[in-house]
Design a protein around this motif. Structure first.
Motif, mmCIF file in Angstrom:
data_model
loop_
_atom_site.group_PDB
_atom_site.id
_atom_site.type_symbol
_atom_site.label_atom_id
_atom_site.label_comp_id
_atom_site.label_asym_id
_atom_site.label_seq_id
_atom_site.Cartn_x
_atom_site.Cartn_y
_atom_site.Cartn_z
ATOM 1 N N LYS A 1 101.741 26.411 121.142
ATOM 2 C CA LYS A 1 101.694 24.993 121.166
ATOM 3 C C LYS A 1 101.041 24.484 122.353
ATOM 4 N N ALA A 2 101.447 25.175 123.557
ATOM 5 C CA ALA A 2 100.897 24.666 124.646
ATOM 6 C C ALA A 2 99.066 25.034 124.811
ATOM 7 N N ARG A 3 98.631 25.919 123.994
ATOM 8 C CA ARG A 3 97.451 26.401 123.764
ATOM 9 C C ARG A 3 96.473 25.358 123.045
ATOM 10 N N LEU A 4 97.140 24.589 122.142
ATOM 11 C CA LEU A 4 96.428 23.461 121.393
ATOM 12 C C LEU A 4 95.904 22.577 122.419
ATOM 13 N N GLY A 5 96.758 22.201 123.545
ATOM 14 C CA GLY A 5 96.406 21.317 124.285
ATOM 15 C C GLY A 5 95.108 21.788 125.192
ATOM 16 N N GLU A 6 95.189 22.952 125.408
ATOM 17 C CA GLU A 6 93.805 23.654 126.243
ATOM 18 C C GLU A 6 92.719 23.517 125.501
ATOM 19 N N GLN A 7 92.923 23.726 123.893
ATOM 20 C CA GLN A 7 91.703 23.632 122.923
ATOM 21 C C GLN A 7 91.291 22.057 122.805
ATOM 22 N N GLY A 8 92.156 21.076 123.266
ATOM 23 C CA GLY A 8 91.760 19.676 123.016
ATOM 24 C C GLY A 8 92.263 19.318 121.622
ATOM 25 N N LYS A 9 93.287 20.017 121.145
ATOM 26 C CA LYS A 9 93.696 19.827 119.725
ATOM 27 C C LYS A 9 95.156 19.232 119.918
ATOM 28 N N LEU A 10 95.596 18.486 118.802
ATOM 29 C CA LEU A 10 96.875 18.049 118.484
ATOM 30 C C LEU A 10 97.839 18.944 118.047
ATOM 31 N N PHE A 11 99.046 19.017 118.361
ATOM 32 C CA PHE A 11 100.072 19.815 117.365
ATOM 33 C C PHE A 11 100.137 18.887 116.274
ATOM 34 N N VAL A 12 100.506 19.868 114.942
ATOM 35 C CA VAL A 12 100.109 19.381 113.630
ATOM 36 C C VAL A 12 100.980 18.084 113.408
ATOM 37 N N ARG A 13 102.224 18.159 113.818
ATOM 38 C CA ARG A 13 102.940 16.932 113.744
ATOM 39 C C ARG A 13 102.671 15.612 114.508
ATOM 40 N N ASP A 14 101.923 15.964 115.507
ATOM 41 C CA ASP A 14 101.365 14.770 116.473
ATOM 42 C C ASP A 14 100.336 14.200 115.665
ATOM 43 N N ARG A 15 99.501 15.126 114.972
ATOM 44 C CA ARG A 15 98.380 14.786 113.955
ATOM 45 C C ARG A 15 98.761 13.901 113.030
ATOM 46 N N LEU A 16 99.793 14.196 112.446
ATOM 47 C CA LEU A 16 100.359 13.474 111.151
ATOM 48 C C LEU A 16 100.629 12.105 111.832
#
Length: 582
Positions: free
Chosen positions: A94-109
């Motif tokens: 999950k920490a890597r998602l932030g490094e990639q500029g992406k949201l965790f899927v439930r935050d995306r929802l």
């Protein structure tokens, strides 16, 4: 509560009935006999729930205020299990998602639907009993409200084995698609998947109800309900087919990619050393393959684009596209004629015409970087959604190349599937000629555009803005293609070919025989003017080839009236299974 009993009811019986009803309904009761005006019995609601009535000894229902029961240990355990599932995969992923500029899927929802918009989720407990922790099997499905519309959704959880797909998640995906066929509601695919889970392929890859069924269901849903896909990461192999099967695909810059195989696999098979972005990034699919309809700058922008896009689309093919309040054009219609050059070979931006015809801020262009010589865009006229197919004289003189023909055919086909009327704005020298376009399939792609125009049963309005040469007038819904109207502007011309090509084809030998340069130039000018008179839109109107020539400043009003009048037009295609061209 006031009720009546028969006159034969005794006072004792009436009182017993009143008390029983008061206890049962937790309300004051008065009973009247026959048509009498005075109550013969009455009873008050019990003073407190759960206390026996003093008059009749009957127990009463507990009221919520006095109910001291709460969640049991069993329910609390379930809540704990749900909370663990909602956490997703391991924290390091999950920490890597932030490094990639992406949201965790439930935050995306949450971004897409908000706290109140997520109606329910199916299959949270998928693979709950797995030895390896796989929350929801890395794939979320459910129903939500998006921009006031009910939708089905699917979203990969990249923190769980890179969003890869396996048996339980595949089953959830398939159920969601099959339910969409039943409900007739749009589907949102929020893709972030590395593809099938290779080490668990038994049970989902080749099965009748396995991952291959995705694309069968995509095909069944195609044209039934809008399917919109947003890519949030590198979607490889099987995961890359969902975006291209969807009606509309949005990629996110510096984040998403799609390809039939990973760069590592490409290098192993072909020896080519290439990055993921160069292999299948947004620029590749927006500019070269045409597989990306829109490119978003970030996650928020992707949602904004889809919010605008879905506003033109009905829930399904049986419903009408949603209308809005009409708005005046952003630019004045008075300027249309001034935008269009008199010379047929001079370029100009067709958007300068479009923005003087459609409602202000209503244009959404699709695939803008692909086949630029044709514009495909949604817009509105007086609040009514329309699909625009327009030649772009600013690019390649508006000549139709293979990529533009394919783009137009796909757009026309999609508009027709969802009942969106079509507006053709014609200013083209026709289909491009040459050895390279022949290799690129100009005839193959050109026939698809003509076929889509021929087969579309939605209302069509065609405007000859300036030049309509060669088979270009066919592809742009000319007189032979069953448009509801053909409107000409005074700058319009319709011909097999332009004046220069025609003079060269017919009079080349005659002109070559003239030795004096001035005399030859004079002859060329006379022939050119004579030819242009023959192809002028006034002659076409005189011969009733077109329906009307209109002052350019009234084009908006003319189209508004014609789209409104022909809104309910019915067209029948020949009785057949389907054509063979698309």
């Amino acid at each position: 509560m006031e009720l009546r009993v028969t006159e034969s009811t005794t006072d004792e019986e009436a009182q017993a009935i009143a008390e029983a009803l008061a206890s049962h309904f937790d309300d004051d009761v008065e009973l009247y006999a026959g048509d009498g005006d005075e109550p013969v019995a009455s009873a008050s609601a019990p003073a407190s729930a759960g206390v026996a009535s003093a008059s009749n000894g009957a127990g009463s229902r507990p009221s919520p205020a006095d109910d001291d029961l709460g969640p049991t240990e069993r329910e609390e355990l379930l809540w704990t299990e749900i909370e663990e599932i909602l956490e997703g995969g391991p924290e390091k992923y999950k920490a890597r998602l932030g490094e990639q500029g992406k949201l965790f899927v439930r935050d995306r929802l949450d971004l897409w639907f908000g706290e109140e918009g997520l109606k329910f989720e199916d299959g949270k407990f998928a693979h709950f009993d797995a030895e390896d922790r796989l929350p929801a099997d890395g794939l979320l499905t459910g129903a939500a409200e998006f921009e006031g519309r009910d939708v089905h959704f699917m979203a990969n959880d990249f923190s769980v084995k890179a969003g890869s797909m396996a048996k339980r998640g595949v089953e959830k995906f398939l159920r969601m698609q099959q339910r969409a066929l039943k409900t007739g509601k749009p589907v949102l695919y929020l893709m972030d998947s590395s593809g099938g889970r290779i080490d668990q392929q038994t049970g989902f890859f080749a099965n009748r109800e396995g991952i291959g069924k995705y694309y069968y269901n995509h095909s069944m849903l195609s044209g039934r309900v809008p399917q919109i896909c947003v890519l949030y990461g590198p979607c490889i192999a099987g995961a890359a087919y969902t975006p291209v099967f969807a009606d509309f695909t949005i990629m996110v810059r510096d984040m998403s990619a799609m390809a039939i195989a990973s760069p590592r696999m490409v290098q192993m098979v072909t020896g080519e050393d290439i990055s993921m972005d160069d292999l299948g990034g947004p620029d590749v699919h927006a500019q070269h393959s045409g597989s990306a309809d829109l490119v978003a700058e970030d996650e928020e922008h992707a949602r904004e684009l889809v919010a605008k896009l879905i506003g033109y689309l009905p829930d399904n093919c049986d419903e009408k596209p949603p209308r809005t309040e009409g708005r005046a054009p952003r630019l004045s219609p008075e300027g249309i004629d001034g935008v269009i050059p008199q010379e047929p070979n001079r370029g100009y931006d067709m958007f300068d015409v479009i923005e003087r015809v459609v409602d202000a801020d209503s244009v959404l262009e699709l695939r803008p970087e692909y086949g630029k010589e044709i514009v495909t865009a949604f817009a509105r006229i007086d609040g009514r959604p329309i699909g625009i197919v327009a030649n772009q004289p600013n690019h390649r003189a508006g000549a139709i190349f293979p990529d533009a023909a394919e783009k137009a055919a796909q757009f026309i086909w999609t508009c027709d599937a969802y009942g969106i009327p079509l507006l053709y704005l014609c200013d083209t020298p026709g289909f491009m000629a040459g050895s390279q376009v022949e290799k690129d399939g100009i005839l193959e792609q050109g026939k698809k555009m003509i076929y889509a125009t021929s087969s579309a049963t939605v209302p069509k309005q065609s405007v000859v803005v300036r030049k309509a040469y060669g088979a270009g007038i066919y592809a742009m819904s000319g007189p032979a293609y069953d448009p509801e109207s053909i409107i000409g502007l005074p700058s319009g011309e319709i011909a097999i070919m332009g004046p220069e090509a025609a003079i060269n084809a017919v009079y080349a030998n005659k002109l070559a025989a003239i030795e004096d340069d001035d005399e030859r130039a004079q002859m060329e000018q006379e022939l050119r003017e004579e030819y242009r008179e023959d192809i002028d839109v006034h002659r076409m109107a005189s011969e009733v080839v077109i329906d009307e020539i209109v002052p350019p400043s009234t084009l908006r009003e003319e189209l508004e009236a014609r789209f409104a009048f022909y809104e309910t037009v019915e067209k029948q295609l020949p009785n057949k299974k389907h054509g063979t061209i698309l």
